[in-house]
Scaffold this motif. Structure first.
Motif, PDB file in Angstrom:
ATOM      1  N   ARG A 283       2.779   5.168  41.966  1.00 40.86           N
ATOM      2  CA  ARG A 283       3.107   5.642  40.628  1.00 40.86           C
ATOM      3  C   ARG A 283       2.112   5.083  39.605  1.00 40.86           C
ATOM      4  O   ARG A 283       1.601   3.972  39.759  1.00 40.86           O
ATOM      5  CB  ARG A 283       4.513   5.180  40.224  1.00 40.86           C
ATOM      6  N   PRO A 284       1.877   5.826  38.527  1.00 41.46           N
ATOM      7  CA  PRO A 284       1.153   5.243  37.394  1.00 41.46           C
ATOM      8  C   PRO A 284       2.009   4.169  36.726  1.00 41.46           C
ATOM      9  O   PRO A 284       3.227   4.307  36.603  1.00 41.46           O
ATOM     10  CB  PRO A 284       0.933   6.434  36.457  1.00 41.46           C
ATOM     11  N   MET A 285       1.355   3.097  36.298  1.00 41.10           N
ATOM     12  CA  MET A 285       2.040   2.025  35.584  1.00 41.10           C
ATOM     13  C   MET A 285       1.372   1.800  34.237  1.00 41.10           C
ATOM     14  O   MET A 285       0.203   2.165  34.030  1.00 41.10           O
ATOM     15  CB  MET A 285       2.012   0.721  36.379  1.00 41.10           C
ATOM     16  N   LEU A 286       2.103   1.193  33.315  1.00 38.97           N
ATOM     17  CA  LEU A 286       1.573   0.811  32.007  1.00 38.97           C
ATOM     18  C   LEU A 286       2.198  -0.522  31.623  1.00 38.97           C
ATOM     19  O   LEU A 286       3.411  -0.720  31.797  1.00 38.97           O
ATOM     20  CB  LEU A 286       1.872   1.885  30.963  1.00 38.97           C
ATOM     21  N   LEU A 287       1.385  -1.439  31.110  1.00 34.86           N
ATOM     22  CA  LEU A 287       1.848  -2.771  30.743  1.00 34.86           C
ATOM     23  C   LEU A 287       1.453  -3.066  29.304  1.00 34.86           C
ATOM     24  O   LEU A 287       0.426  -2.589  28.825  1.00 34.86           O
ATOM     25  CB  LEU A 287       1.223  -3.837  31.662  1.00 34.86           C
ATOM     26  N   THR A 288       2.269  -3.854  28.624  1.00 35.06           N
ATOM     27  CA  THR A 288       1.912  -4.327  27.288  1.00 35.06           C
ATOM     28  C   THR A 288       2.139  -5.828  27.222  1.00 35.06           C
ATOM     29  O   THR A 288       2.995  -6.376  27.930  1.00 35.06           O
ATOM     30  CB  THR A 288       2.736  -3.649  26.176  1.00 35.06           C
ATOM     31  N   GLY A 289       1.375  -6.504  26.374  1.00 31.17           N
ATOM     32  CA  GLY A 289       1.542  -7.940  26.196  1.00 31.17           C
ATOM     33  C   GLY A 289       0.335  -8.531  25.492  1.00 31.17           C
ATOM     34  O   GLY A 289      -0.742  -7.930  25.449  1.00 31.17           O
ATOM     35  N   ILE A 290       0.499  -9.714  24.938  1.00 33.95           N
ATOM     36  CA  ILE A 290      -0.616 -10.403  24.291  1.00 33.95           C
ATOM     37  C   ILE A 290      -1.476 -11.105  25.331  1.00 33.95           C
ATOM     38  O   ILE A 290      -2.690 -11.025  25.315  1.00 33.95           O
ATOM     39  CB  ILE A 290      -0.086 -11.405  23.244  1.00 33.95           C
ATOM     40  N   ASP A 291      -0.824 -11.795  26.280  1.00 28.70           N
ATOM     41  CA  ASP A 291      -1.556 -12.527  27.306  1.00 28.70           C
ATOM     42  C   ASP A 291      -0.608 -12.759  28.470  1.00 28.70           C
ATOM     43  O   ASP A 291       0.542 -13.164  28.274  1.00 28.70           O
ATOM     44  CB  ASP A 291      -2.068 -13.860  26.758  1.00 28.70           C
ATOM     45  N   VAL A 292      -1.062 -12.504  29.691  1.00 28.36           N
ATOM     46  CA  VAL A 292      -0.222 -12.708  30.876  1.00 28.36           C
ATOM     47  C   VAL A 292      -0.680 -13.919  31.678  1.00 28.36           C
ATOM     48  O   VAL A 292      -0.215 -14.142  32.785  1.00 28.36           O
ATOM     49  CB  VAL A 292      -0.212 -11.462  31.784  1.00 28.36           C
ATOM     50  N   GLY A 293      -1.588 -14.712  31.119  1.00 28.54           N
ATOM     51  CA  GLY A 293      -2.044 -15.894  31.830  1.00 28.54           C
ATOM     52  C   GLY A 293      -3.082 -15.546  32.893  1.00 28.54           C
ATOM     53  O   GLY A 293      -3.889 -14.634  32.725  1.00 28.54           O
ATOM     54  N   VAL A 294      -3.027 -16.276  33.996  1.00 26.94           N
ATOM     55  CA  VAL A 294      -4.007 -16.103  35.066  1.00 26.94           C
ATOM     56  C   VAL A 294      -3.760 -14.778  35.793  1.00 26.94           C
ATOM     57  O   VAL A 294      -2.635 -14.461  36.170  1.00 26.94           O
ATOM     58  CB  VAL A 294      -3.930 -17.274  36.066  1.00 26.94           C
ATOM     59  N   ILE A 295      -4.822 -13.988  35.955  1.00 26.90           N
ATOM     60  CA  ILE A 295      -4.746 -12.710  36.650  1.00 26.90           C
ATOM     61  C   ILE A 295      -5.376 -12.868  38.026  1.00 26.90           C
ATOM     62  O   ILE A 295      -6.498 -13.359  38.149  1.00 26.90           O
ATOM     63  CB  ILE A 295      -5.463 -11.599  35.867  1.00 26.90           C
ATOM     64  N   ARG A 296      -4.666 -12.457  39.056  1.00 22.32           N
ATOM     65  CA  ARG A 296      -5.204 -12.542  40.410  1.00 22.32           C
ATOM     66  C   ARG A 296      -6.279 -11.471  40.610  1.00 22.32           C
ATOM     67  O   ARG A 296      -6.206 -10.386  40.022  1.00 22.32           O
ATOM     68  CB  ARG A 296      -4.075 -12.372  41.423  1.00 22.32           C
ATOM     69  N   PRO A 297      -7.288 -11.765  41.446  1.00 18.91           N
ATOM     70  CA  PRO A 297      -8.420 -10.835  41.582  1.00 18.91           C
ATOM     71  C   PRO A 297      -8.029  -9.436  42.048  1.00 18.91           C
ATOM     72  O   PRO A 297      -8.579  -8.446  41.566  1.00 18.91           O
ATOM     73  CB  PRO A 297      -9.324 -11.533  42.611  1.00 18.91           C
ATOM     74  N   ASP A 298      -7.070  -9.331  42.995  1.00 17.75           N
ATOM     75  CA  ASP A 298      -6.710  -8.005  43.508  1.00 17.75           C
ATOM     76  C   ASP A 298      -6.021  -7.163  42.446  1.00 17.75           C
ATOM     77  O   ASP A 298      -6.199  -5.942  42.394  1.00 17.75           O
ATOM     78  CB  ASP A 298      -5.837  -8.119  44.758  1.00 17.75           C
ATOM     79  N   LEU A 299      -5.242  -7.790  41.549  1.00 18.60           N
ATOM     80  CA  LEU A 299      -4.616  -7.032  40.463  1.00 18.60           C
ATOM     81  C   LEU A 299      -5.641  -6.674  39.400  1.00 18.60           C
ATOM     82  O   LEU A 299      -5.571  -5.599  38.800  1.00 18.60           O
ATOM     83  CB  LEU A 299      -3.468  -7.830  39.851  1.00 18.60           C
ATOM     84  N   ALA A 300      -6.612  -7.566  39.155  1.00 18.68           N
ATOM     85  CA  ALA A 300      -7.631  -7.298  38.134  1.00 18.68           C
ATOM     86  C   ALA A 300      -8.379  -6.003  38.428  1.00 18.68           C
ATOM     87  O   ALA A 300      -8.745  -5.261  37.506  1.00 18.68           O
ATOM     88  CB  ALA A 300      -8.610  -8.471  38.049  1.00 18.68           C
ATOM     89  N   GLU A 301      -8.604  -5.698  39.712  1.00 20.00           N
ATOM     90  CA  GLU A 301      -9.306  -4.466  40.075  1.00 20.00           C
ATOM     91  C   GLU A 301      -8.456  -3.226  39.825  1.00 20.00           C
ATOM     92  O   GLU A 301      -8.971  -2.115  39.849  1.00 20.00           O
ATOM     93  CB  GLU A 301      -9.703  -4.509  41.547  1.00 20.00           C
TER      94      GLU A 301
END
Length: 491
Positions: A283-301
């Motif tokens: 599914r398509p996703m959408l996120l909102t936020g100011i900062d989520v902290g550390v982002i894992r490399p696989d999610l960053a892609e």
């Protein structure tokens, strides 16, 4: 009531049902009922609040003057119908977006009359799809969309961008590319992450983007507490939008990766010992936020950062949404016009990016409009790589070690030797304490490096694994020309 009186009732219901409904099964064995000539299908065992097949069958029998029947007769008839349907051909059901014949795709408008939008590279039109081509499944999350306006001359895109507070043109074209991607049933699209300072209207802009696809009832949600609840929410709608994220747990990060690119969840079927229930989702996703902290490399892609800025002039919520609802048909019509142009455009497929389908869509959008969305997408991934490195001390230490290597040289060591070398480099002469989460064994280090491999490669450090006759090794190479520069030269 005697058995002799039950049998005729069961047969009457069965004959009526087979005359007025089409029954079929999906790949997971669920049996659906579809009223003749109507594209919406309902599982015959559903007791959902959106209307079950049992309810529509009872209403049809009553309104057509056939009669009112008790629950036993209905149950026996539906048991027989379900058994007969298991021998029928398999056909999938879809929520909101579906593939059609001849390369077309369909968009469910959520209307009771079944009218939907057929999108083809030659144009789009509004029609009721053939039930054997498209079967819509609806839930409480399936909102109604207005009939899109024709001949908008692109005005809807300008209206949307005026209502949102995107920081620059690069962000705007990425948002448009994502919306076009949401209209494709087979294109995995990265999840937009709307960021910006407090008061930038992130939640409002997120709702506007979602409601173009899901209707005015579409909304943002808080992140579920566990993967099971997240999967249930994802399976019931098309676009899943999570609001105000401030922390990303490893489990939530892994679940989002699966949702964006597709996965299957297998659970034990209720009231059974050996049967299982398969749930496939992408599914398509959408996120909102100011900062989520550390982002894992696989999610960053799999993320698509969209930055917003604070508006110069504030408007009331009521005024804003009244205007948005009025222009939504024009926005949707313009988006469909642009989607047709993009699908008809020809462009090379970028082969160096993880989300190659979305990168190809960006290239098609650029070919059709002259935008710079592919370059903007590459730049956003580069920024996300920086975020990953800034939040990972191991990645920073590896890059520090690689900076002292001769360009073109390769260093091979076992994982334990690498752990000793990198730990010493981080601690330094002052022997500063190791941070929480620092690898404690060679195996843990090897696994962490596998996650960081794409991020490090984008910074010109190549990590590889191999084996000699007696042991395994990890090789680190610093090419003469950084990989990122090589890729830019190719494009």
């Amino acid at each position: 009531m005697s058995d002799d009186e039950k049998n005729p009732a069961r047969e009457v219901i069965t004959d009526y049902a087979q005359a007025h409904f089409r029954y079929f099964r999906t790949a997971d064995g669920t049996v659906y009922a579809q009223r003749n000539g109507h594209p919406v299908a309902r599982p015959i065992r559903s007791q959902g609040t959106t209307g079950s097949h049992r309810q529509e069958l009872m209403v049809g029998l009553f309104r057509d003057g056939v009669g009112v029947f008790n629950g036993t007769a209905l149950k026996e008839a539906l048991d027989l119908i379900e058994a007969l349907a298991l021998t029928e051909d398999v056909q999938p059901v879809h929520i909101r977006v579906a593939p059609g014949f001849d390369g077309a795709t369909w968009l469910d408008l959520g209307r009771n009359d079944g009218r939907s939008v057929r999108i083809h590279p030659t144009g789009w039109d509004i029609a009721v799809p053939d039930p054997r081509e498209v079967c819509w499944r609806r839930t409480q999350l399936t909102g109604e969309l207005p009939l899109p306006a024709k001949d908008t001359d692109g005005k809807g895109i300008d209206l949307l961008l005026r209502l949102c507070n995107f920081a620059n043109a690069e962000t705007e074209c990425l948002a448009i590319a994502w919306l076009i991607g949401c209209l494709g049933p087979s294109v995995p699209v990265p999840a937009p992450f709307l960021t910006g300072p407090q008061g930038a209207g992130k939640s409002t802009a997120g709702r506007m983007l979602v409601r173009i696809i899901e209707g005015m009832s579409g909304d943002l949600r808080r992140a579920p507490k566990d993967e099971e609840n997240l999967t249930a929410a994802v399976a019931a709608g098309w676009v899943t939008a999570l609001d105000n994220l401030s922390h990303m747990t490893p489990d939530l990060s892994d679940a989002m990766c699966c949702i964006v690119t597709g996965a299957e969840n297998v659970k034990r079927a209720l009231f059974t010992d050996g049967d299982v229930f398969r749930a496939r989702y992408r599914r398509p996703m959408l996120l909102t936020g100011i900062d989520v902290g550390v982002i894992r490399p696989d999610l960053a892609e799999r993320l698509l950062p969209l930055r917003l800025e604070r508006p110069r002039v504030r408007r009331t919520e009521a005024e804003l949404w009244v205007e948005y609802e009025q222009v939504l048909p024009v926005i949707l019509g313009s988006l469909l016009d642009l989607t047709v142009k993009v699908r008809a455009a020809e462009a090379d497929i970028p082969t160096d990016l993880r989300m190659a389908d979305f990168a190809h869509l960006c290239a098609q959008l650029d070919a059709a409009t002259g935008f710079g969305s592919l370059g903007a997408y590459r730049a956003s991934l580069d920024d996300l790589n920086d975020d990953v490195i800034e939040g990972d001390l191991l990645a920073q230490t590896v890059l520090k070690h690689a900076a002292g290597m001769t360009p073109g040289a390769e260093t091979r060591m076992t994982s334990s030797e690498w752990l000793h070398a990198l730990t010493g480099l981080y601690s330094g002469e002052e022997c500063r304490p190791l941070p929480k989460g620092w690898p404690t064994t060679g195996k843990v280090l090897s696994d962490r490096l596998k996650r960081l491999q794409p991020t490090l490669a984008a910074r010109g450090v190549l990590i590889d694994w191999g084996r000699t006759g007696t042991s395994r090794y990890i090789a680190m190479t610093r090419p003469p020309t950084p990989v990122a520069h090589q890729q830019e030269a190719l494009h």
